[in-house]
Design a protein around this motif. Sequence first.
Motif, PDB file in Angstrom:
ATOM      1  N   ALA A  30     -31.684  48.153   0.351  1.00 57.07           N
ATOM      2  CA  ALA A  30     -32.449  46.972   0.156  1.00 57.07           C
ATOM      3  C   ALA A  30     -31.424  45.738   0.000  1.00 57.07           C
ATOM      4  CB  ALA A  30     -33.009  47.003  -1.395  1.00 57.07           C
ATOM      5  N   ASP A  33     -30.365  44.731   3.603  1.00 51.71           N
ATOM      6  CA  ASP A  33     -31.550  44.509   4.345  1.00 51.71           C
ATOM      7  C   ASP A  33     -31.150  45.486   5.656  1.00 51.71           C
ATOM      8  OD1 ASP A  33     -33.846  43.364   5.101  1.00 51.71           O
ATOM      9  OD2 ASP A  33     -32.683  41.781   6.421  1.00 51.71           O
ATOM     10  N   THR A  35     -32.326  49.014   7.910  1.00 52.54           N
ATOM     11  CA  THR A  35     -33.348  49.636   8.310  1.00 52.54           C
ATOM     12  C   THR A  35     -32.947  51.393   8.133  1.00 52.54           C
ATOM     13  OG1 THR A  35     -33.933  48.093  10.226  1.00 52.54           O
ATOM     14  CG2 THR A  35     -34.839  50.473  10.257  1.00 52.54           C
ATOM     15  N   GLU A  79     -41.974  57.099   2.402  1.00 51.37           N
ATOM     16  CA  GLU A  79     -42.778  56.000   2.855  1.00 51.37           C
ATOM     17  C   GLU A  79     -43.102  54.967   1.887  1.00 51.37           C
ATOM     18  OE1 GLU A  79     -44.837  55.863   6.859  1.00 51.37           O
ATOM     19  OE2 GLU A  79     -45.294  57.642   5.849  1.00 51.37           O
ATOM     20  N   ASN A  80     -43.809  55.602   0.917  1.00 53.55           N
ATOM     21  CA  ASN A  80     -44.393  54.927  -0.301  1.00 53.55           C
ATOM     22  C   ASN A  80     -43.301  54.262  -1.045  1.00 53.55           C
ATOM     23  OD1 ASN A  80     -46.799  55.587   0.278  1.00 53.55           O
ATOM     24  ND2 ASN A  80     -46.769  57.651  -0.998  1.00 53.55           N
ATOM     25  N   ASN A  83     -41.819  51.341   0.833  1.00 48.86           N
ATOM     26  CA  ASN A  83     -42.758  50.289   0.856  1.00 48.86           C
ATOM     27  C   ASN A  83     -42.655  49.326  -0.491  1.00 48.86           C
ATOM     28  OD1 ASN A  83     -43.741  50.363   3.690  1.00 48.86           O
ATOM     29  ND2 ASN A  83     -45.243  52.140   2.925  1.00 48.86           N
ATOM     30  N   GLU A  84     -42.740  50.186  -1.532  1.00 49.53           N
ATOM     31  CA  GLU A  84     -42.671  49.525  -2.754  1.00 49.53           C
ATOM     32  C   GLU A  84     -41.542  48.466  -3.159  1.00 49.53           C
ATOM     33  OE1 GLU A  84     -42.475  52.186  -6.167  1.00 49.53           O
ATOM     34  OE2 GLU A  84     -44.116  53.467  -5.462  1.00 49.53           O
ATOM     35  N   HIS A  85     -40.182  48.894  -2.430  1.00 52.82           N
ATOM     36  CA  HIS A  85     -39.184  48.142  -2.335  1.00 52.82           C
ATOM     37  C   HIS A  85     -38.928  47.049  -1.147  1.00 52.82           C
ATOM     38  CE1 HIS A  85     -37.485  49.836  -6.053  1.00 52.82           C
ATOM     39  NE2 HIS A  85     -38.212  51.178  -5.503  1.00 52.82           N
ATOM     40  N   ASP A  86     -39.954  47.215  -0.309  1.00 54.83           N
ATOM     41  CA  ASP A  86     -39.777  46.225   0.727  1.00 54.83           C
ATOM     42  C   ASP A  86     -38.561  46.765   1.814  1.00 54.83           C
ATOM     43  OD1 ASP A  86     -41.481  44.225   2.096  1.00 54.83           O
ATOM     44  OD2 ASP A  86     -40.442  42.733   1.347  1.00 54.83           O
ATOM     45  N   VAL A  87     -38.365  47.854   1.978  1.00 55.28           N
ATOM     46  CA  VAL A  87     -37.369  48.462   3.025  1.00 55.28           C
ATOM     47  C   VAL A  87     -38.108  48.601   4.093  1.00 55.28           C
ATOM     48  CG1 VAL A  87     -35.402  50.014   3.257  1.00 55.28           C
ATOM     49  CG2 VAL A  87     -35.916  49.022   0.970  1.00 55.28           C
ATOM     50  N   SER A  88     -37.512  48.177   5.338  1.00 53.49           N
ATOM     51  CA  SER A  88     -37.794  48.617   6.561  1.00 53.49           C
ATOM     52  C   SER A  88     -37.515  50.039   7.204  1.00 53.49           C
ATOM     53  CB  SER A  88     -37.646  47.505   7.556  1.00 53.49           C
ATOM     54  OG  SER A  88     -36.271  47.497   7.770  1.00 53.49           O
ATOM     55  N   TYR A  89     -38.260  50.654   7.767  1.00 52.19           N
ATOM     56  CA  TYR A  89     -38.046  52.073   8.087  1.00 52.19           C
ATOM     57  C   TYR A  89     -38.623  52.389   9.394  1.00 52.19           C
ATOM     58  CZ  TYR A  89     -42.582  53.006   6.241  1.00 52.19           C
ATOM     59  OH  TYR A  89     -43.941  52.989   6.001  1.00 52.19           O
TER      60      TYR A  89
END
Length: 150
Positions: A30, A33, A35, A79-80, A83-89
């Motif tokens: 996070a 930034d 991935t 993934e969940n 997504n909660e922490h706005d981290v791309s993957y």
Amino acid sequence: MSLDTILLAVGPTDSDRIDELAQAVVDVAAPADATVVLAHVFTQDEYDEVCDRLDFDQARDDFDADDVANHHATIRELENVLNEHDVSYDIRGAVGDHGETIVGLAETTAADRVVVGGRKRSPAGKAVFGSTAQDILLSSPAPVTFVRND
């Protein structure tokens, strides 16, 4: 050294340490930034078993290891959290020996860090049964974070 890509490798025994693995990755990805590559490596037997459970017909259906990994519960839980922490993957699946394949994924994804989970083992246990995490620690092209489950 920049931190652009983190490989989080999970396998069949990592379901009991999802929270710890997710937190270790979010804490680093996070702020940077970066991935995260969520990777699930299957042995051939594990892959065949998961395909059967998912009702994927390997002779008829058009799918690959990435698709199988995408349907795996461990990957979906991770993934969940990301997504909660706005981290791309990205999601990657692979079939092969766990240690060698994870090291190969670290190379092909140009990972700047590799995160793996494991459990405490005695030196005799490692000698007799081997240690995937130890193989990765010794062979990885990038620094490795080992997340232990107590």
